[in-house]
Write a protein that holds these residues in place. Structure first.
Motif, mmCIF file in Angstrom:
data_model
loop_
_atom_site.group_PDB
_atom_site.id
_atom_site.type_symbol
_atom_site.label_atom_id
_atom_site.label_comp_id
_atom_site.label_asym_id
_atom_site.label_seq_id
_atom_site.Cartn_x
_atom_site.Cartn_y
_atom_site.Cartn_z
ATOM 1 N N UNK A 1 5.683 -3.337 -19.638
ATOM 2 C CA UNK A 1 6.115 -2.731 -17.704
ATOM 3 C C UNK A 1 6.512 -4.117 -17.613
ATOM 4 N N UNK A 2 6.170 -4.881 -18.323
ATOM 5 C CA UNK A 2 6.445 -6.611 -17.490
ATOM 6 C C UNK A 2 4.762 -6.556 -16.752
ATOM 7 N N UNK B 1 -1.407 -7.120 -9.579
ATOM 8 C CA UNK B 1 -0.071 -6.461 -9.503
ATOM 9 C C UNK B 1 -1.112 -5.012 -8.840
ATOM 10 N N UNK B 2 -0.424 -4.801 -7.968
ATOM 11 C CA UNK B 2 -1.408 -3.984 -6.957
ATOM 12 C C UNK B 2 -1.007 -2.139 -7.859
ATOM 13 N N UNK B 3 -1.043 -1.807 -8.036
ATOM 14 C CA UNK B 3 -0.688 0.274 -8.180
ATOM 15 C C UNK B 3 -0.985 0.824 -6.629
ATOM 16 N N UNK B 4 0.041 1.506 -6.204
ATOM 17 C CA UNK B 4 -0.004 1.764 -4.274
ATOM 18 C C UNK B 4 0.335 3.455 -4.718
ATOM 19 N N UNK B 5 1.156 3.866 -5.531
ATOM 20 C CA UNK B 5 0.812 5.368 -6.039
ATOM 21 C C UNK B 5 1.426 6.152 -7.042
ATOM 22 N N UNK B 6 0.972 7.102 -8.025
ATOM 23 C CA UNK B 6 1.565 7.708 -9.341
ATOM 24 C C UNK B 6 2.174 8.919 -8.581
ATOM 25 N N UNK C 1 4.326 3.478 -8.226
ATOM 26 C CA UNK C 1 5.050 2.482 -7.177
ATOM 27 C C UNK C 1 4.457 1.073 -7.372
ATOM 28 N N UNK C 2 4.830 -0.513 -7.807
ATOM 29 C CA UNK C 2 3.399 -1.202 -7.992
ATOM 30 C C UNK C 2 4.316 -2.061 -6.851
ATOM 31 N N UNK C 3 2.739 -3.159 -6.623
ATOM 32 C CA UNK C 3 3.604 -4.130 -5.034
ATOM 33 C C UNK C 3 2.838 -5.088 -6.722
ATOM 34 N N UNK C 4 4.146 -6.277 -6.523
ATOM 35 C CA UNK C 4 3.967 -7.466 -7.354
ATOM 36 C C UNK C 4 3.326 -8.032 -6.681
ATOM 37 N N UNK D 1 7.132 -4.461 -3.596
ATOM 38 C CA UNK D 1 7.869 -3.336 -4.619
ATOM 39 C C UNK D 1 8.298 -2.635 -5.788
ATOM 40 N N UNK D 2 8.497 -2.302 -6.407
ATOM 41 C CA UNK D 2 9.130 -1.788 -7.070
ATOM 42 C C UNK D 2 8.996 -0.341 -7.503
ATOM 43 N N UNK D 3 9.500 0.800 -8.164
ATOM 44 C CA UNK D 3 9.695 1.591 -8.856
ATOM 45 C C UNK D 3 9.591 1.656 -10.277
#
Length: 269
Positions: free
Chosen positions: A20-21, A26-31, A54-57, A62-64
């Motif tokens: 996924x790169x 990077x930060x995991x915000x939600x699953x 949901x990830x914040x680089x 922020x990207x889903x």
């Protein structure tokens, strides 16, 4: 949802996370739209074969990410804190606390008093239940965390408050029944302090815990350990040979009554 999320510290080679790169920082915000309180939320939600991550680089974007995977397949990402949360510290000042009796000058981590349900499940630590609330108990039941190892010491609410120096220590005993009703396997521990929770008080405590069988699987009675580093702490009496003999007799009395009915000795000296 935690504003800070959970920062990734490592991505395993060849993992879904690498594909996924995802990168350290990077930060995991939600699953799947759910906030992540700690490692148990994360592991539970990541069992799904279809995930929306949901990830914040590191750059703040922020990207889903949509993921299709096998049910038990790990994403291969590791976090700064193994629990994905702060360790829960002890709120008690137990009269027998071994950490309060430590000599000075040792490494800092040895003086941290943990009282964390998750460490009870992951590492076998004993907890007192005094820093839990209804939400915490429901999470234990929901995630089937077991066994939970509990420092009971006494089931007399007033005495427990005095031994733990915590005015909520008696009330937290109610959690024992809730866990038992939910079928959560537990182990109990009693630190025997002569003049406090021995003799008839010990008999009363064991009798109460027997009522929680089969969820309460065992109770260990251990003698209080005392060091010479007890400045400012309550005066305690070591367990004498006579007190040890008395305690063993009490344990054996219960064993003889319990074994024919439940097939376990239950209480151990």
């Amino acid at each position: 949802m935690r504003a800070r999320g959970h920062r990734i510290c490592k991505v395993l080679p060849g993992s879904i996370g690498e594909e996924l790169g995802l990168e350290p920082g990077d930060t995991i915000l939600a699953v799947n739209g759910e906030p992540i309180e700690d490692i148990f939320d994360y592991d539970y939600l990541c069992q799904d074969v279809s995930l929306h991550l949901l990830v914040k680089s590191r750059q703040g974007e922020e990207v889903m990410l949509d993921i299709e995977k096998e049910e038990d397949e790990d994403l291969g990402i590791r976090f700064e804190n193994g629990l994905m949360d702060e360790y829960h510290s002890c709120r008690n000042r137990c009269v027998f606390c071994f950490i309060d009796q430590m000599p000075p000058g040792m490494r800092k981590s040895l003086y941290f008093k943990d009282d964390d349900t998750r460490l009870s499940f992951l590492q076998g630590n004993y907890i007192t239940l005094t820093n839990l609330n209804d939400h915490d108990i429901e999470r234990i039941i929901h995630y089937h965390l077991s066994p939970i190892n509990i420092s009971v010491h006494t089931t007399d609410p007033e005495l427990r408050c005095r031994m733990l120096n915590n005015r909520f220590a008696g009330r937290s005993l109610e959690f024992l029944q809730r866990l038992a009703d939910a079928g959560t396997p537990m182990n109990g521990q009693i630190v025997l302090c002569p003049g406090w929770n021995d003799g008839e008080a010990l008999r009363h405590t064991i009798s109460d815990l027997v009522k929680l069988i089969p969820s309460m699987q065992s109770v260990s009675v251990v003698p209080v350990g005392l060091t010479r580093f007890r400045d400012g702490l309550p005066e305690l009496t070591p367990v004498s040979r006579e007190k040890a003999d008395e305690t063993i007799r009490i344990a054996e009395e219960f064993q003889k009554r319990i074994y024919p009915k439940y097939g376990t000795h239950f209480v151990h000296a």
